[in-house]
Design a protein around this motif. Sequence first.
Motif, PDB file in Angstrom:
ATOM      1  N   HIS A 260       0.835  -1.202   0.000  1.00  0.00           N
ATOM      2  CA  HIS A 260       0.000   0.000   0.000  1.00  0.00           C
ATOM      3  C   HIS A 260       0.867   1.249   0.000  1.00  0.00           C
ATOM      4  N   MET A 261       2.034   1.136   0.648  1.00  0.00           N
ATOM      5  CA  MET A 261       2.902   2.308   0.687  1.00  0.00           C
ATOM      6  C   MET A 261       3.480   2.594  -0.697  1.00  0.00           C
ATOM      7  N   PHE A 262       3.887   1.497  -1.413  1.00  0.00           N
ATOM      8  CA  PHE A 262       4.560   1.707  -2.701  1.00  0.00           C
ATOM      9  C   PHE A 262       3.593   1.830  -3.868  1.00  0.00           C
ATOM     10  N   ALA A 263       2.469   1.091  -3.808  1.00  0.00           N
ATOM     11  CA  ALA A 263       1.540   1.115  -4.945  1.00  0.00           C
ATOM     12  C   ALA A 263       0.103   1.179  -4.434  1.00  0.00           C
ATOM     13  N   PRO A 264      -0.271   2.305  -3.852  1.00  0.00           N
ATOM     14  CA  PRO A 264      -1.570   2.363  -3.176  1.00  0.00           C
ATOM     15  C   PRO A 264      -2.751   2.059  -4.087  1.00  0.00           C
ATOM     16  N   ARG A 265      -2.625   2.370  -5.378  1.00  0.00           N
ATOM     17  CA  ARG A 265      -3.787   2.181  -6.261  1.00  0.00           C
ATOM     18  C   ARG A 265      -4.121   0.713  -6.441  1.00  0.00           C
ATOM     19  N   HIS A 266      -3.122  -0.146  -6.228  1.00  0.00           N
ATOM     20  CA  HIS A 266      -3.317  -1.550  -6.582  1.00  0.00           C
ATOM     21  C   HIS A 266      -3.718  -2.419  -5.396  1.00  0.00           C
ATOM     22  N   VAL A 267      -3.818  -1.818  -4.215  1.00  0.00           N
ATOM     23  CA  VAL A 267      -4.243  -2.613  -3.055  1.00  0.00           C
ATOM     24  C   VAL A 267      -5.721  -2.357  -2.837  1.00  0.00           C
TER      25      VAL A 267
END
Length: 1956
Positions: free
Chosen positions: A960-967
């Motif tokens: 979520h920290m690195f790719a928030p859109r994908h979680v």
Amino acid sequence: MELAHTLLLNEEACSQLSEVQKAEFIFEWLRYLEKLLLATSRNDVREKQKTLVEQLLSLLNSSPGPPTRKLLAKNLAILYSIGDTFSVYETIDKCNDLIRSKDDSPSYLPTKLAAVVCLGSLYKKLGRILGNTFTDTVGNILKAMKSAESQGRYEIMLSLQNILNGLGAAATPCHRDVYKAARSCLTDRSMAVRCAAAKCLLELQNEAIFMWSTDLDSVATLCFKSFEGSNYDVRISISKLLGTILAKAIISKHPGTAALRQSIRRVSLEEVLELLGTGFLRGSSGFLRASGDMLKGTSSVSRDVRVGVTQAYVVFVSTLGGTWLEKNFPVFLSHLLSLVSQSHPKATQTQIDAVCCRRCISFILRATIGGLLGEKAQIAAAKDICQTIWKLKKVMDAVLSDGNLETRLGSTDVAASQHMLVCALQELGNLIHGLGTTAAPLLQDSSIGLLDSVISVILHPSISVRLAAAWCLHCIAVALPSYLTPLLDRCIERLTVLKSSPEAVTGFSFAVAALLGAVKHCPLGIPHGKGKIIMTLAEDLLCSATQNSRLSAQRTQAGWLLIAALMTLGSAVVSHHLARVLLLWKCVFPASPKDLETEKSRGDSFTWQVTLEGRAGALSAIKSFVSYCGDLLTEEVIQRLLPPLPCAVDLLIQLSSILKTYGNPLKTPSVVYRQRLYELLILLPPETYEGHLCAILKELAADLTAPDIQVAASTFLLPPLCHQDDLLILSPLLQETDHRFIEEQLLLGNGGACGSLEYDPYSIYEKDVEGDSVPKPLPPTLSVISSAAKLFGVVCAHVGEAQRLKSARDVVTRTGHSLALGSLNRYLGGISSSQHLNSCIGILYTLSQDSTSPDVQTWALHSLSLVIDSAGPLFYVHVEPTLSLIIMLLLNVPPTHAEVHQSLGRCLNALITTLGPELQGNSTSVSALRTSCLLGCAVMQDNPDCLVQAQAISCLQQLHMFAPRHVNLSSLVSCLCEILLDNSVLVNLCSPYLLLRRAVLACLRQLVQREASEVSEHAVMLAKDSREKLTPDANIGEMGLEGALLALLDKETDQRLCHDIRETLNHMLTSMAVEKLSLWLKLCKEVLAASADFATITCVDTMQEEEGHKLDDASVLTTRSDEKPHPFTNPRWATRVFAAECVCRIINQCENANSAHFDIALAQEMKKRDSRNDFLVLHLADLIRMAFMAATDHSDQLRLSGLETLLVVIRRFATVPEPEFPGHVILEQYQANVGAALRPAFTSETPPDVTAKACQVCSAWIASGVVSDLSDLRRVHQLLVSSLTKIQAGKEALSHLYNESASTMEILAVLKAWAEVYIIAVQRHKNNKQTLKTTSYSEESVRNGSNSSYGLLDLVCTDLGTLSRLWLAALQDFALLTLPSEFASQLPVDGGAFYTAETSENAKMHYYNSWALILHATALWLTSTGFVVADPDEGASNLSRPVTPTSMCQDSSSGAIVKSPEDVYTDRFHLLLGISVEFLCSLRSDATMESITACLHALQALLDVPWPRSKIGSDQDLGIELLNVLHRVILTRESPSIQLASLEVVRQIICAAQEHVKEKRRSAEVDDGAAEKETLPEFGEGKDTGGLVPGKSLVFATLELCVCILVRQLPELNPKLTGSSGVKASKPQILSEDGSRLVSAALVIISELPAVCSPEGSISILPTILYLTIGVLRETAVKLPGSQLSSTVAASLQALKGILSSPMARAEKSHTAWTDLLRSALTTVLDCWNPVDGTHQELDEVSLLTAITVFILSTSPEVTTIPCLQRSCIEKFKAALEIKDPMVQVKTYQLLHSIFQYPNPAVSYPYIYSLASSIVEKLQEIDKRKPEDTTELQIFQEGIKVLESLIIIAEEQHRSQLVACLLPILISFLLDENALGSATSIMRNLHDFALQNLMQIGPQYSSVFKNVMASSPALKARLEAAIKGNQESIKVKLPSSKHTKNPGNNSSIQLKTNFL
């Protein structure tokens, strides 16, 4: 992977993939299918059902891995529950066939297991629909179990659990069979199988009555057996099973007929407790077999059984709940204590056993009382414990009073009661520690006698009890600081009186040491003098130790213990006693090695025991000194510490030979000595014992390799040396859990000892390691090894490399690390070569796939995760293969090997970190990696092991920290909430895994930082969706996630978790409090209002009485659950404090939002428009109520928070008006509440910090002006008066309970509060005077207004005499305390008026907080007396009270010198000025705005009166210093209010200088009389030369400061910036309001400067001043509507006028130069019109014309009458008259009007000649076209005025011509009566104006008037008609016509006339 997102499996795509990818693909499809089925319509599902079932069953046959089979089964069940069920029997048969299959090959196993899982899932989902098939199924499964291996047994148990769950009561026929099978699994060798069996039985007991009735004993025995050799997971599962069943046995209502009911035996609480007690004491050996062991004398209970039973106790009580515990607490307590009593000597036969059992009992008490009971119930429990202590004490007294000494010492009673007492005392201490000051009523109740009971057992024969009692006193003192000093006094007194009793000496010395350890937790401290008393006592004990051999050991120990504990009070106390301590230290060791030798040959075993005890004690004391008083360790002190060290080391070397000589009795003392020496050496720099390094190393090596420690070493040595991650794998017992307190004992095996206080009494004063729990030092034999290992590290680092590697090898061999590869990388800083990396990874890949040994896999994967972490970017090429390896293992490793999964989780986490932000990318490769990561997380989330789930959550958190859109936020949040609330609130049990709860909260905390509202919405949605209510208690649907977290915060005990919960709530509050205002306030209010009244219980009790006890214990629970439970039952005080802090934060958040939050009228209106709107002001009553509840609570911390809340509310809402009662404010109606909230804080027993806070609130309330009525004000004022009376006695009179600095704090708080009130009173009085001057109020308002302002001042004035004296004393103290350290020797020996010399450091902070307002108040008081009137009560005698600065350093014996008032005033003036300059010249970064403002206001007040001004004026250096300081303030502080205040002081300094110069000139003139003027010396700066020296010149300093202000606001004024020396016009600008104020203030100062100079000096500064003034005019001359002038222009014109009319312009010495310079200045102004660089500037003509006019009118004629300048000026006016803008014309007429009237014809005539004719033309033009609006009317009126003024100026002969011009114009505007009726208002006004002027002119110039009339009959006729028409109305109109002039006279014109 997108191809997997279909309803039917895409078999074509699937078939093309490799094995690993295929597994991934199928898992992804199943995940998607689960979501899809739930969202698809029933018909669509039925269409495809047949194919789907086929696909799923074929997957079943293809050996699916554990996660896949679980999902597969879930999907099958969902499919049948949505679609048709007719083929389900077929599916069940297929599964049964698969299970029956005889194929036992490993490759077929996954298929069999999948079939088992499917059956469980189908029955769970479809339940009774499946009818009778279940008997066959269960039979088949049970049969298969007989031959199954561990994975099979595990899956079968879980499957049976699901079948039972789905079928409910229908499964009764199989209950016995399942029970039998599960029994055998409960003692399986595989731990996972035991856990699964426990889950199965837990499900079974819901319906199988026999489990908690007839078979209860055997279930219990079975559980005890299961605990043997168990791991943590098993203990948690089994204890949950056992606790639940036993609780059920007590509360269940039996179904069935009466006959049946009789046959089932009822189980009483006593029987259940006895059952548990049997397990605790005898383990699984049951009732019969134990006897044999007892005869043999072997202890049969293994520790894991005891720990398991302990957990079962906790589950049992938690299941029954807090209310049950409250009712049955006495029974429960006596049962628990009996477990360690004399009736069961087995449990406590050795000290080691006793310690472990005590720990278990303490744990049960802590978890139940501490976890389940509210504060009131905890107080009741404390009473019960206290009674128990009294009972045990009586037993002991009876034994001890027996005269026969033999029976006395041999009595088992005393020995056995000791453990009960230790447990009782420790829990009592913990209870009170948790209750804090809310426990006050408990200690005040004399019938309980709590303190007496604890102090009475300090004399117990057992050392453990004495220590426990001392620790209990420590807890009481930390919780209730007001008891600290009295307890200390009482213990010191007993110690002194009972010096000859060995028990008393040790017992009370422990108590004193424990209490001294509490001081660092009590901010208010203890009186400074206690240190001296304790030091004297310790010396006395040490000196008298040799007098009596019976007491020598105890006195020696006690003496050193007291000194060691004294060190914790820190340098302020210790510095006074250091010399004596060092002397004792020196004397305790022999002076030389020779003396040591002679010592060895003398003495016996006993003297050596005492000697070693004494020396170990001395080492402890010095260690304590080094740890707590580091700042006293100067070179000199270290030199004095060192001499005994060599001897101490020598003794260490000799110990073994001494041991040989004197044998066993010296064994423990020598180990303790060794440990103490090591501990001290660890803290000292190795250089200090450089010469002995080799000897020490030898000793260390011997200690570390001693054979008897090998077993235990790993368990307690590793944790401090190991990395946190490694601990989990090393031993699951090392992980942090809620049960750490009891689980620790299992680490050391059955023989090792747990830590306990009696092993090291010196730890009683150390800092608490783990919150409130008792210190747990290990036995000396173990702790010496721990110290040796640490010292070894220190010494090795110092010795050098060679030895370091040896040591590493040694440690490695000793603890058997298999982490070599990974750890090398971690500790040697990463891998640099890729070749090396490849070989590493190759080895680890192979090892991690070794499925035969899960241990190897675990360690290999763990190392791999370390390699990934340390390789960094180099690892990038290995990411894909590693990720597929991880996924493959995740999908295939059996769930029974949880530790492998945990390592896999760690690897995945490391990989995600390595990929980092790249995970956001959109390329195919990145999205494939991302999908795999998410898939891995999904697999781990489904894992049954909680630590694996924790890993999954932290991986998702990383993603979520690195790719928030994908979680997927909604699924993540729902997963988090389910874990948190499902586990934490159901039957009061928290998720048993601390690490899982921590992971959940760490993740939530991160999510809400970014997306608080989304998280909150998802949580509420989840609560509404889950159809069966998850939790009876925390209902998210109603309270939101916020409420659930608050409830959790109240229950949770882990510090780190609580911190995360608070942070999460703070983030949510920050981002959502404003939009969810009602919810937040409701939550806070519920927490604060949930008082601990147990209404529910009382109603239950009465009901039971009426029915004659027919109801059993069950009624308590059933009655409770019928009512809707309150979300916060009796929240703890810490939670309430947090809620009060939240209220303050909410108010602050609203402040940054809509202004309607603080405006009730606006809020109500917006609420009407839309009822969803919500504003803070509408909740004011709640805010006040919450503040009131908190401020009047028992808890002192809560009182402080409540008062702070009240303060915030008063400050924010004080000015909000009450719309219904104009003139009043909204807070006025709450004055009774405010008074009531404050009153309790002023009682005598209130601690000083609460009183200090309350004083602040009092002054804020009075100052806020909310209450104007004096009688109402008096209530709060009275509280301040009472405090004033209390503090008048100074530092001596206040409470002796706390440190002296606490009374300093209280005194200063009171003085500061009075200062604030006095400042406000003076301000109001001043404002009131001005308003009375300027406006005429109605009588009533005058009465009211003056009433409050005069009244408040009168209220304060009655105490002003006292106050001023105390204020001056406080300021003097402050001045002394801020002196640099080099003046320390000159400070008064006994401190100041309000602080003592010893506590000066602590007192400083309190002075820093309050000096500024006191300074301001003192300055106001001094100015009100004008430095002239001495107070009548301030005669010479009283002046000694505030030691005045001059008498400060004189010897008091020289007698009080009576000073003249002048001297007294000078001293006071310099005191105030000194403090201000000292503060302002070096502003600390933490200096508050309040202090700076107050300080500047104080300076303003001082300079408001003549006497101080004369002081500053006459001392030029002082003035310059002040200016430089103010310049620095302006440079370093951006705040406009501070800069304005500084400028005001600057103005006053200049004013003082002017007065001084004037005074000198005047006196010189008087002295010289009529002597020749030429000889007069020049006064003022610049003397005869005109030179101004920077640094020595007041004017120069002022100019620097003003330029700084001007250039900051208008950078264009700085020639360096504009790049040209000349005036360069840029576009003019309007400054901000603050900027305008600053510029205007600076201009005022600039214009005053010439008056401070001599004529020559004034010539030097004039160009600069003119440049700046005209510069401001030019830069800010913006055209404003209505031709108004901007405030800066107005200020610059005002300044210009001041400069131009300066006397210097006319003084003969400077006249010529001034004239030249002023002409240049006028030229500059005229140049402003000229276009620069060909562009015309948009400057405001009116501003410039006004400036020209100021020049014309204010300078001497020779400046402006030079033809060229005059011509230019006239041209500008001509041009202005041509401008179309009517307002410009109006202003121009007004300016010309003033020029025409100038008395000197040389000036005015040229203008009249040039402009008069064009004015007449203009007027005639208007006359022709008739004016149409008010501005034209105004132009006409102004023009007429100009003409009229010309008539007056003109010479006689010309007058008639002018009048003749004027009359026709006026008459042309007259109307006859017909026209008058229909005329516009403008024409009517014109008519009135013309008529009125004609009426005046006619009589004045009658002859001319007549001539004109005669010559023009038309005019005459018109005039007559108008007069006739007006005849009637003239009387009425005349007064109104006066008013018509006024519109022209609007405010801006008044400004103009001010300049002219």
